[in-house]
Scaffold this active site. Structure first.
Site, mmCIF file in Angstrom:
data_model
loop_
_atom_site.group_PDB
_atom_site.id
_atom_site.type_symbol
_atom_site.label_atom_id
_atom_site.label_comp_id
_atom_site.label_asym_id
_atom_site.label_seq_id
_atom_site.Cartn_x
_atom_site.Cartn_y
_atom_site.Cartn_z
ATOM 1 C CG HIS B 161 1.919 -17.288 0.783
ATOM 2 N ND1 HIS B 161 1.736 -18.397 -0.019
ATOM 3 C CD2 HIS B 161 1.681 -17.690 2.054
ATOM 4 C CE1 HIS B 161 1.417 -19.435 0.753
ATOM 5 N NE2 HIS B 161 1.376 -19.025 2.011
ATOM 6 C CG HIS B 163 4.664 -12.719 4.723
ATOM 7 N ND1 HIS B 163 3.990 -12.248 3.608
ATOM 8 C CD2 HIS B 163 5.653 -11.806 4.951
ATOM 9 C CE1 HIS B 163 4.552 -11.128 3.183
ATOM 10 N NE2 HIS B 163 5.558 -10.831 3.977
ATOM 11 C CD GLN B 165 8.677 -9.066 6.980
ATOM 12 O OE1 GLN B 165 9.884 -8.931 6.830
ATOM 13 N NE2 GLN B 165 7.807 -8.264 6.410
ATOM 14 C CB CYS B 193 0.459 0.456 34.523
ATOM 15 S SG CYS B 193 0.383 0.096 32.748
#
Lengths: 334, 334
Positions: B161, B163, B165, B193
């Site tokens: 499914h 997703h 994290q 930078c």
């Protein structure tokens, strides 16, 4: 020609080896094995580049049968350049893919592996490592020699026939730089080798020790990244793997350690895919006081996920103490 | 309770999360998928810990159906401690497994992924990232928040499914430390930078650019570790991903970039497993001048072998220029 490129942020070097995409593969995308022609079997010696070292029966010719360990240049090398040229590319840095990439064919037997070989055969494999290491070290353009073994598709092997590899590089790889830096910081702080202190604490605590011999300790590191990750380290201080050449008995002992550990892996972990990686001092750096050579052995039981890639921060689901206990309880001769 | 342990040589922290071995898995050891109960489907909200954020239809109750993005604590967390205690263990260092580990359920639809979602849905996912990032950042024990996504078993996913994290840690992970150190060295040397310089050179050279929008550049890094590895980076200087919260239009634009890139991946690379990893500045460090947030996207086309583990030295068989060209030639709306 292959090329080395440096990441300007992390200072990590990457090898671009465009021909390696063409190498043969015993493993399909799905995990099952295919039966294919094996360039490392007896009788197929012509299908590899010419051997650079072989332990073979007297009277047999190079690049013919009759060997028991055979070292050849990789046909699809990561590094192959003949000249070392260093250049900028705008803000970036690159150099030619100078170096060596060799295959140590560990045995003529196609269907065996470290957990099934005799101690005698393992000793011959280690001798091949040592010989090639000390030979290639003479090339002053080489800063590091990486000896390693991938067993099984999940560990990155493309061929099943038991083999190790050697890659000699004109730069010091990042992981070794990190270890050197950390070991040097520790040495500057304590005036002792961090590895020697680890050996002392591990022997003292016992619970992460798998087994010891007179000169070697096999243990599961305190901050293991992977379940059942193990280290083999000499108990005496030495930064240079190549010094083993002076001591045949020590090589015999180390072969016994390999024999013992891989048989334990086979029984406890059901013959897992694994990687073996030698860490040793780079050349032309004075690391003698604070670095300490060792082998890292990583069973490949799980896939590496995004979190680990993104952070270099590993999640281990088996405690090092349990891993060592599981491995320890299998009785095994050395 | 989970524990953090530090390797005394490399200074790398490792999470010991012994319960995570027990989590459910949609994938067997062989690569095929199993059909199992999905804790992220509509109607199964009770099988996860209580939601910490959800975008849901008005009038629907927490932990019931009616949401379009839902964030819940991971049921098998890598970090879960309530108290942060730091202790020595002989020469070693450890701390309690303090932190957060959350799952961003990207959609109620079980069988979709980033390459098939609408721009609108991708925008909602990015909003969830930003909201949780800024919320958890308030905890002063947290030094870093890692947002990432593993798609497919080879990329480390255990559930199919869609997703993402989030893991929030009390230490700064090693890879980020390496990037910070390198970026700071560059800044000290050039007073600019390093990421801004990369953006400038990549736009100028064009050949590693996949596509650009007004505010974002998508390119294949000069020293890519993996075939078709890509980076998404804001063209304006910003070290902190959480600042996106101020600008809904920028999030809309970033969602368009995701939409475009993942659809290119699907077409060119046949819907590969992949990892997405956010790199952003750690907290309570003054990195504003020299760090620059970005996403790294790594298609998982090959296994990682021993050489890479042993050395941090990657062998890439597809040139970044070819990878960018392949990805570039697919026309795709943004």
């Amino acid at each position: 020609m292959n090329e080395l490129r440096k990441d300007p942020i992390t200072k990590r070097w990457v090898i671009l080896a465009l021909d390696r995409g063409k190498r043969p593969n015993d493993y399909s995308y799905k995990e099952e094995e295919k039966e294919t022609y094996c360039p490392f079997d007896y009788g197929n010696e012509e299908s590899t580049p010419q051997e650079v070292l072989a332990f073979r029966n007297e009277g047999t010719k190079p690049d013919s049968s009759g060997w028991w360990v055979r070292v050849v240049p990789n046909k699809f090398p990561a590094l192959n350049g003949k000249e070392l040229n260093k250049e900028p590319h705008g803000m970036y840095d690159k150099m030619t893919g100078y170096g060596y990439h060799e295959v140590i064919v560990e045995t003529p037997e196609h269907n065996t592996n470290f957990s099934e070989m005799s101690k005698k055969q393992l000793k011959e494999v280690i001798w091949a490592y040592v010989k090639r290491f000390n030979e290639i070290k003479k090339d002053k353009n080489i800063k590091y020699i990486q000896i390693f073994k991938n067993k099984g598709k999940r560990a990155g092997a493309s061929l099943k026939h038991p083999h190790s590899q050697l890659i000699a590089t004109p730069i010091i790889p990042m992981t070794i730089l990190d270890e050197l830096e950390g070991a040097k910081d520790y040495y500057n702080f304590r005036d002792r080798c961090v590895f020697c202190d680890i050996i002392r604490q591990e022997i003292d605590e016992e619970e992460r020790v798998v087994f010891q011999t007179e000169n070697f300790l096999t243990y599961v590191p305190y901050a293991s990244r992977f379940p059942y990750e193990s280290s083999i380290i000499p108990k005496f201080h030495s930064d240079n793997f190549g010094e083993l050449e002076k001591d045949d008995e020590l090589i015999t002992e180390l072969a016994g350690v390999f024999y013992n550990l891989f048989r334990r892996f086979k029984r406890v972990l059901k013959d897992p895919p694994f990687n073996v990686v030698l860490h040793t001092a780079p050349f032309a750096e004075d690391t003698n006081e604070f670095y300490h050579w060792h082998f890292e052995i990583i069973p490949r039981l799980t896939n590496i996920a995004g979190f680990e890639w993104g952070t270099g921060f590993y999640i281990n689901t088996v405690s090092p103490e349990k891993a060592a206990k599981d491995l320890r309880k299998e009785e095994e001769e050395i």
